[in-house]
Design an enzyme around this catalytic site. Structure first.
Site, PDB file in Angstrom:
ATOM      1  N   SER A  32      32.800  38.140  -4.284  1.00 58.41           N
ATOM      2  CA  SER A  32      31.728  37.438  -3.573  1.00 58.41           C
ATOM      3  C   SER A  32      30.817  38.479  -2.912  1.00 58.41           C
ATOM      4  O   SER A  32      30.247  39.318  -3.607  1.00 58.41           O
ATOM      5  CB  SER A  32      32.327  36.456  -2.570  1.00 58.41           C
ATOM      6  OG  SER A  32      31.365  35.491  -2.179  1.00 58.41           O
TER       7      SER A  32
ATOM      8  N   HIS B 128      34.439  29.509  -7.815  1.00 59.32           N
ATOM      9  CA  HIS B 128      34.360  30.673  -6.921  1.00 59.32           C
ATOM     10  C   HIS B 128      35.717  30.995  -6.297  1.00 59.32           C
ATOM     11  O   HIS B 128      35.910  32.097  -5.776  1.00 59.32           O
ATOM     12  CB  HIS B 128      33.336  30.379  -5.814  1.00 59.32           C
ATOM     13  CG  HIS B 128      32.892  31.584  -5.047  1.00 59.32           C
ATOM     14  ND1 HIS B 128      32.085  32.568  -5.593  1.00 59.32           N
ATOM     15  CD2 HIS B 128      33.118  31.977  -3.769  1.00 59.32           C
ATOM     16  CE1 HIS B 128      31.841  33.500  -4.690  1.00 59.32           C
ATOM     17  NE2 HIS B 128      32.458  33.175  -3.573  1.00 59.32           N
TER      18      HIS B 128
END
Length: 250
Positions: free
Chosen positions: A114, A227
């Protein structure tokens, strides 16, 4: 202590089977957020750190400026500065860890996901100490990120809107993609196919550009993954992900 006078916490985990006189690779592990922090609450990562220690790697991990848990001034110290400042903090921690008697400074590797995927790409575009890098579900171009991920508010919250950036060009300056031609570290890029937080085009663009430049790069798109791949999801994919990191570093 960084150049702002802030204290940056970092930790070192030596290899599990540490033998006196033997050298081991050093892995710099970075957290996302950027307002996350390494601490007891980050339960999802401990198995990963322990796995790499068991495979003969030493680990160093730090909470650079911008991390949560240290007060508002520390958390806001990366405004308009996602790259240079936080990178300096984690690299200083890495340099200090490299002083350990067991650390092989010729075998240093780096990874993060991320925001830390962003930071991985930023660092290998500015620093060439690492033998290999793994950028996970990252953001690499801040302008396209405005339309690519549901975390797009990070752009105006930390920088400014793209249409206001004609003069300062902060978004370009702070985008790892702007330095893609400087990336010479062998790089593996990973993204979940259904990642709505950062979006796969970020990785596609970085990968395609490095291929055109003839650099050593691999790209892994996990089918159906989001994610959250390092924290939840298909256990087989989570195992596959860790093995890919290890095999690429090896």
């Amino acid at each position: 202590t960084n150049e702002l006078g802030q204290t940056v916490d970092y930790w070192i985990m030596p290899p599990t089977q540490l033998e006196a006189g033997k050298k081991y690779p050093l892995l710099l592990q970075m957290h996302g957020g950027p307002t996350a922090m390494w601490g007891p609450g980050e339960f999802s990562m401990w198995h990963e750190l322990q796995y790499f220690c068991s495979r003969g790697y030493g680990i160093v991990y730090a909470n650079p400026r911008g991390s949560g848990g240290y007060g508002l001034a520390f958390q806001r110290a990366n405004r308009n500065d996602w790259g240079t400042g936080p990178a300096a903090d984690v690299l200083q921690a890495c340099s200090m860890a490299a002083r350990e008697a067991w650390a092989d400074t010729s075998r240093q590797v780096i990874t993060g996901g991320s925001y830390a995927g962003y930071l991985t790409a930023w660092i290998v575009g500015h620093d060439h100490r690492f033998k290999a890098a793994f950028a996970q579900r990252g953001v690499y171009d801040l302008t396209t990120f405005m339309g690519e991920g549901n975390a797009w508010r990070l752009v105006p919250n930390y920088f400014q809107y793209p249409w206001l950036d004609k003069t300062d060009r902060i978004l370009e300056r702070e985008s790892p993609y702007a330095y893609v031609e400087n990336i010479r570290t062998p790089l593996i890029i990973k993204h979940g196919e259904n990642d709505l937080r950062t979006g796969v085009i970020q990785s596609e663009m970085l990968y395609k550009s490095l291929k055109i430049l003839g650099r050593e790069v691999e790209y892994v798109r996990m089918p159906g993954a989001t994610h959250e791949l390092s924290r939840s999801g298909d256990p087989r994919q989570r195992i596959d992900r860790m093995l890919r990191i290890y095999e690429f570093f090896e």
